[in-house]
Design a protein around this motif. Structure first.
Motif, mmCIF file in Angstrom:
data_model
loop_
_atom_site.group_PDB
_atom_site.id
_atom_site.type_symbol
_atom_site.label_atom_id
_atom_site.label_comp_id
_atom_site.label_asym_id
_atom_site.label_seq_id
_atom_site.Cartn_x
_atom_site.Cartn_y
_atom_site.Cartn_z
ATOM 1 N N SER A 199 0.836 -1.306 -0.020
ATOM 2 C CA SER A 199 -0.031 0.006 -0.075
ATOM 3 C C SER A 199 0.881 1.331 0.039
ATOM 4 C CB SER A 199 -0.956 -0.153 1.297
ATOM 5 O OG SER A 199 -0.296 -0.270 2.418
ATOM 6 N N LYS A 200 2.072 1.165 0.330
ATOM 7 C CA LYS A 200 2.913 2.348 0.414
ATOM 8 C C LYS A 200 3.681 2.474 -1.041
ATOM 9 C CE LYS A 200 3.065 3.402 5.168
ATOM 10 N NZ LYS A 200 3.302 2.224 5.907
ATOM 11 N N ALA A 201 3.564 1.689 -1.801
ATOM 12 C CA ALA A 201 4.249 1.711 -3.050
ATOM 13 C C ALA A 201 3.039 1.613 -4.271
ATOM 14 C CB ALA A 201 5.291 0.611 -3.107
ATOM 15 N N PRO A 202 2.368 2.705 -4.416
ATOM 16 C CA PRO A 202 1.374 2.816 -5.381
ATOM 17 C C PRO A 202 1.721 2.248 -7.022
ATOM 18 C CG PRO A 202 1.883 5.030 -4.745
ATOM 19 C CD PRO A 202 2.688 4.171 -3.903
ATOM 20 N N LYS A 203 3.060 2.686 -7.032
ATOM 21 C CA LYS A 203 3.326 2.312 -8.450
ATOM 22 C C LYS A 203 3.432 0.844 -8.582
ATOM 23 C CE LYS A 203 4.470 6.539 -10.591
ATOM 24 N NZ LYS A 203 3.606 6.753 -11.511
ATOM 25 N N PHE A 234 -2.497 -8.379 -13.966
ATOM 26 C CA PHE A 234 -3.608 -8.950 -13.780
ATOM 27 C C PHE A 234 -4.708 -8.671 -14.935
ATOM 28 C CE2 PHE A 234 -2.553 -10.077 -9.638
ATOM 29 C CZ PHE A 234 -3.165 -11.297 -9.462
ATOM 30 N N GLN A 235 -4.589 -7.387 -15.338
ATOM 31 C CA GLN A 235 -5.414 -7.181 -16.412
ATOM 32 C C GLN A 235 -5.081 -7.665 -17.476
ATOM 33 O OE1 GLN A 235 -5.712 -2.933 -16.413
ATOM 34 N NE2 GLN A 235 -7.743 -2.942 -16.824
ATOM 35 N N LEU A 236 -3.891 -7.473 -17.987
ATOM 36 C CA LEU A 236 -3.079 -8.341 -19.211
ATOM 37 C C LEU A 236 -3.585 -9.729 -18.926
ATOM 38 C CD1 LEU A 236 0.269 -6.459 -19.635
ATOM 39 C CD2 LEU A 236 -1.813 -6.213 -20.973
ATOM 40 N N GLN A 237 -3.587 -10.305 -17.908
ATOM 41 C CA GLN A 237 -3.831 -11.639 -18.104
ATOM 42 C C GLN A 237 -5.299 -12.216 -18.085
ATOM 43 O OE1 GLN A 237 -2.280 -12.878 -14.300
ATOM 44 N NE2 GLN A 237 -0.159 -13.507 -14.962
ATOM 45 N N ALA A 238 -6.054 -11.177 -17.830
ATOM 46 C CA ALA A 238 -7.716 -11.350 -17.769
ATOM 47 C C ALA A 238 -7.898 -11.274 -19.381
ATOM 48 C CB ALA A 238 -8.223 -10.511 -17.070
ATOM 49 N N GLN A 239 -7.376 -10.495 -20.229
ATOM 50 C CA GLN A 239 -7.445 -10.219 -21.447
ATOM 51 C C GLN A 239 -7.335 -11.354 -22.689
ATOM 52 O OE1 GLN A 239 -5.349 -6.649 -22.394
ATOM 53 N NE2 GLN A 239 -6.644 -5.318 -21.292
ATOM 54 N N SER A 240 -6.314 -12.056 -22.135
ATOM 55 C CA SER A 240 -6.086 -13.194 -22.822
ATOM 56 C C SER A 240 -5.359 -14.316 -22.167
ATOM 57 C CB SER A 240 -5.229 -12.862 -24.153
ATOM 58 O OG SER A 240 -3.993 -13.155 -23.858
ATOM 59 N N ASP A 241 -5.439 -15.605 -22.627
ATOM 60 C CA ASP A 241 -4.678 -16.440 -21.993
ATOM 61 C C ASP A 241 -3.266 -16.721 -22.212
ATOM 62 O OD1 ASP A 241 -5.310 -17.708 -24.138
ATOM 63 O OD2 ASP A 241 -6.422 -19.403 -23.223
ATOM 64 N N LYS A 242 -2.733 -15.651 -23.188
ATOM 65 C CA LYS A 242 -1.498 -15.718 -23.751
ATOM 66 C C LYS A 242 -0.415 -15.089 -22.633
ATOM 67 C CE LYS A 242 -2.687 -13.631 -27.276
ATOM 68 N NZ LYS A 242 -2.443 -12.627 -28.506
ATOM 69 N N PRO A 243 0.626 -15.648 -22.609
ATOM 70 C CA PRO A 243 1.880 -15.275 -21.756
ATOM 71 C C PRO A 243 1.988 -13.718 -21.933
ATOM 72 C CG PRO A 243 2.481 -17.251 -23.197
ATOM 73 C CD PRO A 243 1.332 -16.913 -23.427
ATOM 74 N N VAL A 244 2.288 -13.133 -21.030
ATOM 75 C CA VAL A 244 2.484 -11.497 -20.822
ATOM 76 C C VAL A 244 3.786 -11.214 -21.137
ATOM 77 C CG1 VAL A 244 2.190 -9.485 -19.787
ATOM 78 C CG2 VAL A 244 0.525 -11.406 -19.553
ATOM 79 N N LYS A 245 4.005 -10.448 -22.087
ATOM 80 C CA LYS A 245 5.500 -9.933 -22.645
ATOM 81 C C LYS A 245 5.859 -8.995 -21.567
ATOM 82 C CE LYS A 245 5.204 -10.664 -27.479
ATOM 83 N NZ LYS A 245 4.544 -10.090 -28.564
ATOM 84 N N MET A 246 6.980 -8.719 -21.073
ATOM 85 C CA MET A 246 7.612 -7.768 -20.296
ATOM 86 C C MET A 246 7.216 -6.235 -21.044
ATOM 87 S SD MET A 246 9.180 -7.388 -17.368
ATOM 88 C CE MET A 246 10.277 -8.545 -17.123
ATOM 89 N N LYS A 247 7.319 -6.232 -22.049
ATOM 90 C CA LYS A 247 7.222 -4.979 -22.911
ATOM 91 C C LYS A 247 5.615 -4.496 -22.614
ATOM 92 C CE LYS A 247 8.016 -3.218 -27.480
ATOM 93 N NZ LYS A 247 7.404 -3.870 -28.570
ATOM 94 N N SER A 279 1.190 -0.731 -17.799
ATOM 95 C CA SER A 279 1.212 -0.263 -16.397
ATOM 96 C C SER A 279 1.815 1.216 -16.335
ATOM 97 C CB SER A 279 2.121 -0.958 -15.502
ATOM 98 O OG SER A 279 3.425 -0.946 -15.909
ATOM 99 N N ARG A 280 2.406 1.707 -17.378
ATOM 100 C CA ARG A 280 3.123 3.041 -17.331
ATOM 101 C C ARG A 280 3.954 3.432 -16.350
ATOM 102 N NH1 ARG A 280 -1.774 5.466 -18.221
ATOM 103 N NH2 ARG A 280 -2.917 4.325 -20.060
ATOM 104 N N VAL A 281 4.765 2.262 -15.562
ATOM 105 C CA VAL A 281 5.243 2.521 -14.608
ATOM 106 C C VAL A 281 6.840 2.434 -15.064
ATOM 107 C CG1 VAL A 281 3.985 1.737 -12.880
ATOM 108 C CG2 VAL A 281 5.684 0.193 -13.886
ATOM 109 N N SER A 282 7.928 2.973 -14.573
ATOM 110 C CA SER A 282 9.252 2.930 -14.788
ATOM 111 C C SER A 282 9.886 1.561 -14.700
ATOM 112 C CB SER A 282 9.899 3.807 -14.166
ATOM 113 O OG SER A 282 10.152 3.543 -12.803
ATOM 114 N N LEU A 312 -1.496 -4.741 -10.715
ATOM 115 C CA LEU A 312 -2.813 -4.586 -11.396
ATOM 116 C C LEU A 312 -2.919 -4.640 -12.991
ATOM 117 C CD1 LEU A 312 -4.646 -2.223 -8.850
ATOM 118 C CD2 LEU A 312 -4.538 -4.875 -8.828
ATOM 119 N N ALA A 313 -1.930 -4.029 -13.419
ATOM 120 C CA ALA A 313 -1.822 -3.995 -14.718
ATOM 121 C C ALA A 313 -1.702 -5.392 -15.324
ATOM 122 C CB ALA A 313 -0.669 -3.143 -15.415
#
Ligand code: ADP
Ligand code: ZN
Length: 818
Positions: A209-213, A222-235, A241-244, A219-220
């Motif tokens: 909770s202290k690290a919102p990024k 999870f969202q990607l995983q929910a969109q398809s059952d394909k493996p998620v690329k780092m890119k 997630s638009r985080v650094s 969460l991002a």
């Protein structure tokens, strides 16, 4: 009482070999299990148990085996029976069939070269001491032979250790080198396994909770995983997630996320196409479908004769669905080059996880996986789509075999033995399983159509394209006239140029077919007529302009092209004939605006080069695609409206009794690439022989007349399908020895087998890789018992082998030579 086993070794020796086993080994062993045995002085082989018995061999002392490699049979009794049939019918040894049938990774031997699998994430806790030592040694030395590993471990039998490492994907074997250097790895990311648990996840989100990024990143994901059952690329995660990158790195460091690498090709493959559309069969299709099912109750092979784009594949799909529902296994055989990603995706979109692919472009590990999945009758291999070698998989519940493009001669294996025809061997396999067989083609082989005419096969026909799209309009262009009037630009007639321009202006695509690769088949001196040949083969070298090389297409020999003639020294070399490279070059000059691509043996060597060209053509990144017969197979391009055949004559004039049949098939198939959607396509065939009967038949789509005429000729000259043929090839580097040996063989054959023994004659290319080649052709009437004939031939070979001066002459049988 003593126990013995008979095994087949993966070598071309006629006999089975006997080894001694202990009583407990004898109880454990079953036919179809693999054992490691030594053979010869030091070599260790993987052998296959065929039977267990009590009879010691008479001629030699039986050696003990080294090790049992399997806990259960790897090969089932039907397979053994089928392999024996192949060995008998195609006159080779069971060992040769065994060697071809098993994926290389299941056939370790002492000379096999072992390498580290660079993709393997080593975890020493999962390794036993021997496995650890092997991997350590490989880290230092890169590659080792099995026998080196044997001395490192100070053990005689290391195959079991290596087998385990193969299955763990920790090591790879030499043949995979090609794959090893190419894989393109893409970083992927997933949650660490412990956070699969929801409670744990809650806890984690609290902690973060202290690290919102960081939460944002999780969460991002999870969202990607929910969109398809394909493996998620780092890119993708970074973008979504638009985080650094630092944030993700922190999560990786804390072991909340895990990163791993996947080869892009595998991922592309796992990707499923659009959701399957449910296809409703048309009236015609329905009629054929009902007929096929009706014929299947009679247990006869059925030939589906359907013009290109008539919906044959849709019928296969419907049929497979039925067998899938009944729990049966399905084998879908295709010629290697027709096994395109395009078709695989299409079938995957229907059958998703139930389909496995098996062919030689796959590496060994992947092939081993399919082998096991079929063996366990797992649902993910319930349908296997593959090239001819898929025939050897351990099916136990085979219900249906589909043989698509059944006319393709590449179903016949040419080298090495077994020289089997996958279509014919598949029909035999189906009988052993009481499975059904469907052959499909737009241009059936004369053999299969003959079997229909004689009542052996059943038959159903689709004469219309789906959606009533008209078959393309085919136009013959007479090159002779044009050449006389100097109306050719390079190899292009004005008519072809005009139509290409028209097609490009309409935003559509063009395919140009030339069945020769390279730039020009022959380089010739216009002063003295000399044309440079291969020093190892009796054949002219082909000019490859791009590398300025002369290359031999038989042995790979190449030299730089010298500007002056090697014989007379004059500066007067010219080229004759032309290949795909030259066509491509001319296209670039004639249509400078168009984007061109080329598809032939030279441009498709890499594992995925073929798929890439197809993809970019599909995506309309290429306007004009030049290619060889690779273009003819199973491709469905939506925007191709013009197909140009640069020169039909080289096909027609090929010195072979099947040349006309093949020309008809090849031209009809290439033509079939044009206009597969609403608009009627156009085909231009350029030829010096516009009145040739085959070209007329292609133009009017007159298969039946083609068949009648060809059958008549085959009858006249005693060729298949009315007669069978066996070709015997003799091979040796000594010209005189080869002549004498083959003459002797020919005389003996004539004495025993009568007048239908032709030759020996030199092969069309009389010398390849410094070996001279002669053929004898035996034509055998349908009334002669084939096995008797084969026995006579084998007996002659036995006497032949006993003649010392013919020693070293190789004798190669090709039954049903294509
Ligand atoms: P073939 O295998 O005979 O060349 P295909 O099965 O590839 O023919 O069919 C050609 C095209 O027509 C494909 O895109 C296919 O999806 C489509 N098609 C065929 N039959 C139907 C049908 N009954 N309903 C919808 N689309 C069909
Ligand atoms: Zn050569």
């Amino acid at each position: 009482m003593d126990y013995y086993i008979n095994v087949v070794l993966p070598i071309p020796l006629q006999r089975l070999f006997t080894y001694q086993v202990t009583p407990s080994e004898a109880t454990f062993l079953k036919p179809g299990m693999r054992v490691a045995v030594s053979f010869g002085k030091t070599r260790i082989y993987t052998a296959l148990v065929v039977e267990i018995h009590h009879h010691p061999p008479e001629a030699y002392e039986a050696k003990p085996i080294h090790q049992i490699l399997d806990e259960e049979p790897m090969v089932n009794p039907i397979q053994l029976q089928h392999w024996q049939w192949i060995a008998d019918y195609y006159m080779c040894t069971l060992g040769e069939v065994f060697r071809t049938a098993l994926p290389g990774a299941l056939l370790l031997e002492s000379e096999t070269i072992v390498l580290r699998n660079l993709d393997y994430q080593r975890d020493d806790t999962l390794l036993n001491d021997d496995e650890f030592t092997v991997l350590e040694a490989l880290e230092h030395r890169g590659a080792l032979k099995v026998k080196d590993i044997s001395s490192i471990l100070e053990k005689k039998t290391v195959l079991p250790v290596l087998n385990k490492l193969v299955r763990k994907r920790a090591i790879v074997l030499k043949e995979e080198l090609v794959d090893l250097y190419k894989p393109k790895m893409v970083r992927h990311v997933r949650m660490a396994p412990e956070y699969q648990d929801e409670a744990k996840l809650e806890e984690l989100l609290q902690d973060l909770s202290k690290a919102p990024k960081q939460i944002q990143a999780v969460l991002a994901l999870f969202q990607l995983q929910a969109q398809s059952d394909k493996p998620v690329k780092m890119k993708s995660l970074q973008e979504e997630s638009r985080v650094s990158p630092g944030v993700i790195r922190a999560l990786l460091d804390k072991q909340i996320l895990e990163d791993y690498s996947l080869r892009t090709d595998r991922i592309i493959f796992e990707q499923k196409g659009e959701t399957p559309k449910t296809v409703t069969l048309t009236e015609d299709q329905n009629k054929s479908f009902a007929e096929i099912q009706e014929f299947f109750t009679k247990e006869k092979v059925t030939l589906l004769h359907g013009v290109t784009s008539s919906g044959k594949t849709e019928l296969y799909v419907k049929l497979i669905e039925k067998y899938l529902a009944s729990g049966k296994q399905v084998l879908y055989l295709l010629p290697e080059i027709a096994l395109t990603a395009q078709l695989i995706h299409r079938l995957q979109s229907y059958f998703g996880q139930n389909i496995s692919v098996y062919h030689s472009r796959y590496n060994m590990q992947e092939r081993v996986e399919v082998w096991f999945n079929v063996m366990m009758n797992r649902s993910k291999a319930q349908i296997v789509i593959g090239a001819r070698s898929a025939l050897f998989l351990p099916f136990s519940e085979l219900g249906l075999i589909i043989i698509d493009e059944e006319h393709e001669t590449s179903f016949k294996q040419y080298d090495p033995a077994p020289r089997y025809h996958a279509r014919d061997a598949a029909i035999v396999l189906a009988q052993m399983h009481s499975a059904r067989v469907l052959l499909g083609s737009a241009t059936p082989s004369i053999e299969s159509y003959y079997n229909v005419q004689s009542g052996k096969y059943d038959y159903t026909r689709l004469t219309r394209r789906f959606g009533n799209v008209l078959l393309p309009e085919i136009e013959l262009v007479d090159l002779k006239q044009l050449a006389r009037r100097k109306r050719l630009k390079g190899h292009f007639s004005e008519r072809l140029i005009d139509l290409i321009n028209e097609t490009l202006e309409a935003g559509e695509q063009v395919i140009l077919f030339q069945n020769r690769r390279g730039f020009a088949p022959i380089v010739e001196c216009t002063s003295c007529g000399h044309s440079p040949g291969c020093p190892n083969c009796d054949v002219s070298l082909t000019y490859h302009k791009f590398r300025n090389q002369l290359r031999c297409h038989y042995c790979g020999h190449h030299t730089e092209l010298q500007p002056d003639c090697m014989a007379c020294g004059n500066h007067s070399l010219d080229t004759k004939g032309f290949g795909t490279q030259q066509v491509e070059e001319e296209v670039k000059t004639l249509f400078p605006e168009a984007r061109t691509g080329r598809m032939d043996f030279d441009t498709t060597r890499g594992k995925h080069a073929h798929a890439r060209i197809i993809q970019s053509f599909e995506a309309q990144e290429i306007d004009i695609l030049v290619g060889t017969q690779m273009l003819t197979k199973g491709l469905d391009f939506r925007h191709v409206n013009l197909v140009g055949i640069m020169n039909a004559d080289s096909l027609l004039n090929f010195p072979d009794f099947r040349a006309h049949e093949r020309s008809f098939q090849m031209l009809t198939q290439v033509a079939g690439r044009a206009g597969r959607t609403e608009k009627r396509g156009r085909v231009i065939i350029q030829t010096y022989n516009p009145y040739h009967q085959i070209l007329q038949q292609v133009t009017t789509g007159d298969y039946d007349t083609m068949y009648q005429e060809q059958l008549y000729e085959r009858e006249q000259y005693h060729y298949p399908p009315l007669n069978r043929i066996i070709r015997i090839t003799f091979k040796h580097k000594d010209y005189n020895k080869l002549n004498e040996a083959s003459e002797w063989f020919g005389r003996s054959l004539r004495a025993q087998c009568g007048p239908w023994v032709l030759g020996p004659e030199f092969a069309p290319i009389p010398r390849i890789r410094n070996q001279y080649l002669k053929h004898i052709l035996i034509k055998i009437s349908r009334n002669t018992a084939l096995h008797k004939m084969k026995n006579s031939i084998k007996r002659i070979e036995k006497s032949f082998n006993a003649i010392s001066q013919y020693k070293g002459v190789r004798v190669i049988y090709d039954v049903d030579h294509m």
